[in-house]
Scaffold this motif. Structure first.
Motif: not given
Length: 189
Positions: A23-42
């Motif tokens: 957790g904390g400084d070590g946490a990385t939380d990418p979206p599950d997919s490129l499609a999810d990332a594109r939706e978030e970046l709309t």
């Protein structure tokens, strides 16, 4: 019985310790997919939306095409990540760039530079994983030299809203927070 209880207790301590370290400084939380990332970046501003439209692509054109893209992004802070398909530390930091490139991609431009690599190898790697932004091919490291990014991998270059390089980070980012801290410190974003 005492050995069994001691073993269970030890395992519990190790699991709790590893969970806390994640957790904390070590946490990385990418979206599950490129499609999810594109939706978030709309809804990103046009220059950044143009980057998202080319997400996970390898772009040709060398330094002149790269310079044109940087000029088109003037007014936005830029994070340029130099990576290669053969670079293990680069692969280890991809989830951080997936995560932060998505979370901050509506206000910060993210670009990749695939240096010292062959396009087929880089494309195969990008077919297995993804980035929410495009990467310029740089097999002879012409873009990298122009950025003053040494031959080490990975390298991350921070460029402010005026187009001035403010910092070059050598080595991988191991957490979202580490990259966010440098974005705040060197780009004020």
């Amino acid at each position: 019985m005492l050995v069994l209880l001691a073993s269970v207790a030890l395992i519990a301590v190790v699991v709790i310790g590893l969970t806390s370290a994640g957790g904390g400084d070590g946490a990385t939380d990418p979206p599950d997919s490129l499609a999810d990332a594109r939706e978030e970046l709309t809804g990103a501003p046009a220059p950044l939306a143009a980057l998202h439209a080319q997400a996970n692509e390898l772009l040709p054109g060398g330094p002149s095409a790269f310079d044109q893209r940087i000029a088109a992004l003037k007014g936005h802070p830029i994070v340029v990540n130099k990576w290669a398909s053969w670079c293990l530390p680069c692969k280890e930091e991809f989830p951080v760039f997936e995560s932060i490139g998505t979370k901050r991609g509506k206000e910060i431009a993210f670009l990749g530079v695939n240096g010292g690599d062959k396009d087929p190898a880089a494309r195969r790697y990008l077919d297995k994983t993804w980035l929410p932004f495009p990467s310029f091919t740089d097999p002879a490291e012409d873009i990298s030299r122009q950025l003053k990014a040494p031959k080490n991998y990975p390298m991350t270059v921070f460029i402010d809203r005026t187009g001035k390089t403010t910092y070059i980070h050598s080595g991988p980012y191991r957490s979202d927070q580490a990259l966010l801290d440098d974005i705040e410190q060197y780009l004020g974003a």
